[in-house]
Design an enzyme around this catalytic site. Sequence first.
Site, PDB file in Angstrom:
ATOM      1  N   MET A 118       0.861  -1.191   0.000  1.00 22.84           N
ATOM      2  CA  MET A 118       0.000   0.000   0.000  1.00 22.84           C
ATOM      3  C   MET A 118       0.888   1.229   0.000  1.00 22.84           C
ATOM      4  O   MET A 118       1.836   1.332   0.741  1.00 22.84           O
ATOM      5  CB  MET A 118      -0.891  -0.027   1.239  1.00 22.84           C
ATOM      6  CG  MET A 118      -1.906   1.088   1.278  1.00 22.84           C
ATOM      7  SD  MET A 118      -2.999   0.908   2.686  1.00 22.84           S
ATOM      8  CE  MET A 118      -3.801  -0.638   2.301  1.00 22.84           C
ATOM      9  N   SER A 119       0.576   2.145  -0.859  1.00 20.73           N
ATOM     10  CA  SER A 119       1.448   3.301  -1.054  1.00 20.73           C
ATOM     11  C   SER A 119       0.971   4.496  -0.256  1.00 20.73           C
ATOM     12  O   SER A 119      -0.005   4.458   0.471  1.00 20.73           O
ATOM     13  CB  SER A 119       1.483   3.667  -2.535  1.00 20.73           C
ATOM     14  OG  SER A 119       0.326   4.381  -2.866  1.00 20.73           O
ATOM     15  N   PHE A 143      -5.836   5.428  -1.805  1.00 20.02           N
ATOM     16  CA  PHE A 143      -4.487   4.860  -1.860  1.00 20.02           C
ATOM     17  C   PHE A 143      -4.126   4.414  -3.281  1.00 20.02           C
ATOM     18  O   PHE A 143      -4.952   3.895  -4.018  1.00 20.02           O
ATOM     19  CB  PHE A 143      -4.412   3.614  -0.975  1.00 20.02           C
ATOM     20  CG  PHE A 143      -3.826   3.844   0.391  1.00 20.02           C
ATOM     21  CD1 PHE A 143      -2.808   4.743   0.612  1.00 20.02           C
ATOM     22  CD2 PHE A 143      -4.281   3.100   1.474  1.00 20.02           C
ATOM     23  CE1 PHE A 143      -2.258   4.915   1.870  1.00 20.02           C
ATOM     24  CE2 PHE A 143      -3.748   3.266   2.735  1.00 20.02           C
ATOM     25  CZ  PHE A 143      -2.738   4.170   2.929  1.00 20.02           C
ATOM     26  N   GLU A 144      -2.860   4.574  -3.638  1.00 14.49           N
ATOM     27  CA  GLU A 144      -2.284   4.025  -4.864  1.00 14.49           C
ATOM     28  C   GLU A 144      -3.062   4.405  -6.114  1.00 14.49           C
ATOM     29  O   GLU A 144      -3.232   3.613  -7.034  1.00 14.49           O
ATOM     30  CB  GLU A 144      -2.138   2.504  -4.755  1.00 14.49           C
ATOM     31  CG  GLU A 144      -1.157   2.106  -3.667  1.00 14.49           C
ATOM     32  CD  GLU A 144      -0.960   0.610  -3.552  1.00 14.49           C
ATOM     33  OE1 GLU A 144      -1.483  -0.123  -4.395  1.00 14.49           O
ATOM     34  OE2 GLU A 144      -0.280   0.185  -2.606  1.00 14.49           O
ATOM     35  N   GLY A 145      -3.537   5.634  -6.155  1.00 12.62           N
ATOM     36  CA  GLY A 145      -4.336   6.114  -7.273  1.00 12.62           C
ATOM     37  C   GLY A 145      -5.806   6.091  -6.905  1.00 12.62           C
ATOM     38  O   GLY A 145      -6.393   5.029  -6.706  1.00 12.62           O
TER      39      GLY A 145
END
Length: 676
Positions: free
Chosen positions: A1-2, A451-453
């Site tokens: 997870m970014s 998250f992440e886009g």
Amino acid sequence: MSEHQESGQATHAVMQPNHLAEPGTGATPGNPGAQVSEAQARAVAEQAREAEWALPSFGKQLFLGDFQLGLIHPHPRQSEDARRRGEEFCARMRDFCETSVNSAQIERDARIPDETVKGLAAIGAFGMKIPPAFGGLGLTNLYYNRALIIAGSASPAIAALLSAHQSIGVPQPLALFGTDEQKQLYLPRCARGEISAFLLTEPDVGSDPARLGTTATPSADGSEYVLNGVKLWTTNGVVADLLVVMARVPKSEGNRGGITAFVVEGGADGITVEHRNAFMGLRGLENGVTRFHEVRVPAASRIGEEGQGLKIALTTLNTGRLSLPASCAAAAKLALKIAREWSGERVQWGRPIAEHEAVARKIAFIAATTYALEAIVELSSQLADDKRRDIRIEAALAKLYCSEMASIVADELVQIRGGRGYETAASLAARGERGVPAEQMVRDMRINRIFEGSSEIMRLFIAREAVDAHLTAAGEVIQPGLPAGRRARAAAKAGGFYARWLPTLVTGEGQRPRAYAEFGPLATHLRYVERASRKLARATFYGMARWQGGLERRQGFLGRLVDIGAEMFAMSAVCVRAQMDASRGGDGGRETGGRGETGIELADAFCAQARQRCEELFGQLWNNTDAADARLARKVMSGRYTWLEYGIIDPSIPGPWVAETVAGPSKQENVHRHIG
């Protein structure tokens, strides 16, 4: 997870060919993106994407009206060695989470205890995806994500910690783009439990990387770079020992310049973690604000070449993005268990609430959707392991669909639980009832659509990839201002493509009554997907013909196209999964009691529900309020309706909408902490 990503209004070059403009370098550390135009932002996004399709893609063909079931069926399988090693680790992970993870404590203290982090390192959890040659476990993507499902069910914050470290942190980009020396230097440290983080977003830069303000200035002799700038929403950044940092290298003689990726020591001089952020959910997340002031990074720590940073990030996410759907599947599985147990126990009006149709419909939705989310995660993971398919669209669809549907599942669970769903687990336990964290699930799940886009950006990303064949054929036709001769040549080229392609959308296997008969009762759903795939492709063509270059701004239309494709991908995944479950009793090594028949039942129910959603979306392609909504929004923004805001008190704490960030030394206390 970014790190977090903003919803973003940028079109991300959704419908533009690759050669519109060159990227600008007008951003400055004190005022990021001040001189970056829309065309330049598009160009940066276009240059970062993978332009070639070297491998076949089920998702790409699905959007083109070509239902290539053979690309995902028979369902990919793991080797016996991969299965054995994966099952052994999943058993260790389950045992550790059952005995050593206190989810209530993490929620209460807003921190994962250091002892828990050290325990995860001891069982090898930080090296799940790292090859054994570098001290890791070398698990496949499938078993990595199965392990994250276990960890995420125990505590979503732990799944976030592990996935940020391995899915986009140092291990993944080095595995794809690192040199042998970099792998030897950093991967053993990561496998032992030195935590890594990924730093891209800045206070004024979300999903528009062209405006990136952090700089990496090369030294005169080229031996090092000097980093300056501020990064926001750095998941794991508060405790990270190693950082992947995206920074802009100024273009100069001998330096190509552009956004570039670096591995940076978390404790290097000049790095200050100025703030640990707090959020509505994932309270144990170690996420912060990180400042770089004159941070010296050896040139040997650069990942790839100058200017390749965004391409590295996007390529890394093609498989790394799958960790987030795994967390969504974990939440759905837990929601199903709670809904089943509670709805059989709770009695209203003389019957268990599960016997009331209003609640039964919710239970059916949760059960069918849970099966679908697991099927999507497992198929996408095994396609990634198989390495014979381009999965950029499938991974993006998995992230988008799972995050959207799991949020609905969590919300429906709260509704089934009623007032107890809104009450915290700690409060329930304090008054003697089971401490079910339903409201926490809603809070924890909400970030997954960002998250992440964000979902909005993911729809644009998928739309761009889905129409790539159209842009290749008709790119110049839709560009304004081209000379007549050049436009005529482009039109002739496009005409040839569409003369070959459009006839393929008239008939197909979906109109043959016995097609896909080996799928038994699920065959009718696959025939629907085949027909819907061609219908979707025709709608895309009609949109191109109607709006041409203006299609890039029809984000409502594009979003519905993508959502239809996501439903069709999900239906395909569950049918293929159920067929495997029925024919072979599931994937060896797992608890499969009764899975074969019941998988067919769940897949049938899910597809029936998904088909209804598809038909609604098809109808909304041409019958919607998008244009009226856009006009109304412009009036709102002009201040026309400010009278509607009268009569309230805004409780917001005063301050600028976006904090100004000026390059220079930090004036804050460093809240970075090392978990030894």
